[in-house]
Motif scaffolding. Sequence first.
Motif: not given
Length: 218
Positions: A209-210, A212-217
């Motif tokens: 999850y971490f 994925h959230e780092m890739k999104t921004p």
Amino acid sequence: MSAHRLLLYTLSAVSGGAVDDREMVDALEQLDTQGSQSWIALRLSDGQAVLFRSGEIPVLDSGMLQEVDPTHIASRIEQADSGAHLLLIAGRFETRNGPRFLESAYDISSVFDARRSQEDMYRKAFAAVVVLGAAVSWLLSLWLTRPLQRLSAVTRKIASGDLTCRAAVGGKDEIGKLALDFNDMTDRLEDNISQLKDTMQRQEAFMGYFAHEMKTPM
């Protein structure tokens, strides 16, 4: 011994009214010829000269007469050259002509043969008891150690990774208590490993999850 004493009393009674030893010798010859006597050798003497002899008692020439008196009978057991065991008895009684000595020999080989047979029987019985005891001890030790062998087999399965394996509890003795403690230890170990797996899975999910959230921004 009783037969020898009876013969002594008989000769003493015969000699009581006799002038010489002829009547005693006749009485012994009559007994000897009847064939009902139990002795194998008999000798009557005055301490030096032999008055009557039936058979040979060479082993009595070693001085048993010095051990006897009117109230004491000397005896001993000797083994003849033929291997037979002889009971040698010497007794003394008084006559008008002085003391007389009666010596006799009885074959008691049957007693020693019976003892030897009993010893052989006891040896065989002892050997049988030893073999039977060894067999019973082996079976008993096998029966007592079987729970430990089963517990050892369970230990090897758990060491190979099978945490679902449990030891069989066969009773309330020490082995049974050990099996219970072992199963309790395995249950706790399985719970700890299960919790560890859950923790690792949560960590992996968190990292996913971490990331994925780092890739999104970005």
